[in-house]
Design an enzyme around this catalytic site. Structure first.
Site, PDB file in Angstrom:
ATOM      1  N   ASP A 120       0.826  -1.210   0.000  1.00  0.00           N
ATOM      2  CA  ASP A 120       0.000   0.000   0.000  1.00  0.00           C
ATOM      3  C   ASP A 120       0.862   1.264   0.000  1.00  0.00           C
ATOM      4  O   ASP A 120       1.989   1.261   0.503  1.00  0.00           O
ATOM      5  CB  ASP A 120      -0.920  -0.026   1.239  1.00  0.00           C
ATOM      6  CG  ASP A 120      -2.056   0.980   1.129  1.00  0.00           C
ATOM      7  OD1 ASP A 120      -2.383   1.397  -0.010  1.00  0.00           O
ATOM      8  OD2 ASP A 120      -2.616   1.357   2.173  1.00  0.00           O
TER       9      ASP A 120
ATOM     10  N   ASN B 213     -11.104  -2.473  -5.041  1.00  0.00           N
ATOM     11  CA  ASN B 213     -10.364  -1.475  -5.816  1.00  0.00           C
ATOM     12  C   ASN B 213     -11.067  -1.071  -7.120  1.00  0.00           C
ATOM     13  O   ASN B 213     -10.683  -0.086  -7.756  1.00  0.00           O
ATOM     14  CB  ASN B 213      -8.927  -1.940  -6.103  1.00  0.00           C
ATOM     15  CG  ASN B 213      -8.030  -1.900  -4.883  1.00  0.00           C
ATOM     16  OD1 ASN B 213      -7.110  -2.704  -4.737  1.00  0.00           O
ATOM     17  ND2 ASN B 213      -8.270  -0.954  -3.973  1.00  0.00           N
TER      18      ASN B 213
HETATM   19  C1  IPE Z   1      -5.447  -2.683  -0.015  1.00  0.00           C
HETATM   20  O1  IPE Z   1      -5.118  -1.350  -0.175  1.00  0.00           O
HETATM   21  C2  IPE Z   1      -5.397  -3.386  -1.334  1.00  0.00           C
HETATM   22  C3  IPE Z   1      -4.076  -3.517  -1.939  1.00  0.00           C
HETATM   23  C4  IPE Z   1      -2.946  -3.139  -1.423  1.00  0.00           C
HETATM   24  C5  IPE Z   1      -4.063  -4.169  -3.223  1.00  0.00           C
HETATM   25  P1  IPE Z   1      -6.240  -0.204  -0.319  1.00  0.00           P
HETATM   26  O2  IPE Z   1      -5.513   1.069  -0.439  1.00  0.00           O
HETATM   27  O3  IPE Z   1      -7.175  -0.562  -1.401  1.00  0.00           O
HETATM   28  O4  IPE Z   1      -7.018  -0.315   1.069  1.00  0.00           O
HETATM   29  P2  IPE Z   1      -7.861   0.779   1.855  1.00  0.00           P
HETATM   30  O5  IPE Z   1      -8.831   1.368   0.901  1.00  0.00           O
HETATM   31  O6  IPE Z   1      -6.900   1.803   2.350  1.00  0.00           O
HETATM   32  O7  IPE Z   1      -8.487   0.025   2.965  1.00  0.00           O
HETATM   33  C1  IPE Z   2      -1.738   0.233  -3.256  1.00  0.00           C
HETATM   34  O1  IPE Z   2      -1.494   1.593  -3.286  1.00  0.00           O
HETATM   35  C2  IPE Z   2      -2.016  -0.331  -4.631  1.00  0.00           C
HETATM   36  C3  IPE Z   2      -3.412  -0.732  -4.845  1.00  0.00           C
HETATM   37  C4  IPE Z   2      -4.343  -0.724  -3.937  1.00  0.00           C
HETATM   38  C5  IPE Z   2      -3.780  -1.157  -6.184  1.00  0.00           C
HETATM   39  P1  IPE Z   2      -2.672   2.672  -3.239  1.00  0.00           P
HETATM   40  O2  IPE Z   2      -3.088   2.982  -4.629  1.00  0.00           O
HETATM   41  O3  IPE Z   2      -3.773   2.218  -2.363  1.00  0.00           O
HETATM   42  O4  IPE Z   2      -1.932   3.911  -2.621  1.00  0.00           O
HETATM   43  P2  IPE Z   2      -2.516   4.938  -1.541  1.00  0.00           P
HETATM   44  O5  IPE Z   2      -2.990   4.133  -0.379  1.00  0.00           O
HETATM   45  O6  IPE Z   2      -3.636   5.675  -2.198  1.00  0.00           O
HETATM   46  O7  IPE Z   2      -1.357   5.809  -1.206  1.00  0.00           O
HETATM   47 MG    MG Z   3      -4.135   2.437  -0.414  1.00  0.00          MG
END
Ligand code: IPE
Ligand code: IPE
Ligand code: MG
Length: 252
Positions: free
Chosen positions: A30, A78
């Protein structure tokens, strides 16, 4: 893949003892979006930077005694993101698989995907199948990529299959127990994760490996995923090896 990453373990590290470290590490990758935003760039720039970190982490596993590595790449939630981000991510996954296929196959990495493939586009699913087949004889690191994965969705799909087996007389409801259900999960061939790491400072699991992580050790770290290194993985494995896992029992 190139040379082994630089991980220096202290001589006293319990990781150096057989079975001292986590055999299965699962990572919630993340923070890509925030990493990009901090640089004034679009979110997809962060996803590309994030994808580049995977190789180093995979290469570090044998040296740390990590036999199974599971990476959360895209959750069932997502899809709520903008169409541009989702399409960019899907294209990145296709490109990543095509680009890494040869290296993963020749470096003895066995790749599997977990998650629901039904909602993924046919071209991507074909590449996923190809990568799984081309690495199926490998017995080095078992890399599992969670793509369109959600723990609740996985349990619901598993329950549906289990219910079909009951309805069609292949399974007796009396025989359903803690050993039966996991045989229907996407992860049925994998051991439970020992250590779950989440980068980016969020202390939640966001629907990742709900059943499987019941007794995992957790590490929520501030590093944004594109800044994560093999060295940091080494430190976390070392810290894991110093923990006392009791599984509900009391040491005598
Ligand atoms: C969790 O991250 C999913 C992945 C890392 C693929 P998210 O960024 O989607 O999770 P939330 O929305 O902060 O809970
Ligand atoms: C994790 O990074 C990747 C996916 C969930 C696909 P994020 O896209 O959630 O990055 P932040 O949390 O917005 O920084
Ligand atoms: Mg995230």
């Amino acid at each position: 893949m190139s040379k082994s990453p630089d991980i220096t373990l202290q001589e006293s590290s319990p990781l150096l003892q057989e079975g001292g470290g986590p055999g299965h590490v699962a990572i919630i990758m993340d923070g890509n979006g925030r990493w990009a935003q901090a640089r004034g760039r679009p979110r997809l720039f962060g996803h590309h930077a994030g994808a580049k970190r995977v190789r180093e982490v995979v290469e570090a596993c044998p040296g740390l005694g990590v036999k199974y590595l599971t990476m959360f790449a895209f959750s069932t939630e997502n899809w709520k993101r903008t169409q541009t981000e989702v399409a960019g991510l899907m294209s990145l996954f296709r490109r990543y698989i095509s680009k890494e296929m040869k290296a993963l196959a020749t470096r003895n990495v066995r790749v599997r995907f977990i998650g629901d493939r039904m909602r993924l586009d046919a071209k991507l699913v074909k590449l996923m199948d190809k990568l799984e087949v081309s690495t199926e004889c490998n017995d080095g690191t078992h890399l599992t990529i969670a793509l369109n994965y959600g723990g609740r969705d996985e349990v619901a799909r598993a329950t549906k299959r289990l219910a079909c087996d009951v309805a069609e007389g292949r399974l007796n409801p009396e025989d359903v127990d803690e050993e039966t259900l996991p045989r229907y999960l996407d992860t049925h061939v994998l051991p439970d994760p020992d250590l779950v790491i989440r980068t980016s400072g969020e202390a939640r699991i966001s629907n990742f490996l709900l059943w499987q992580s019941a007794y995992a050790e957790y590490e929520f770290i501030e590093t944004l995923w594109p800044d994560f290194t093999a060295k940091e993985l080494g430190s976390l494995c070392d810290r894991y090896a110093r923990r006392d896992r009791r599984f509900g029992a009391v040491k005598t």
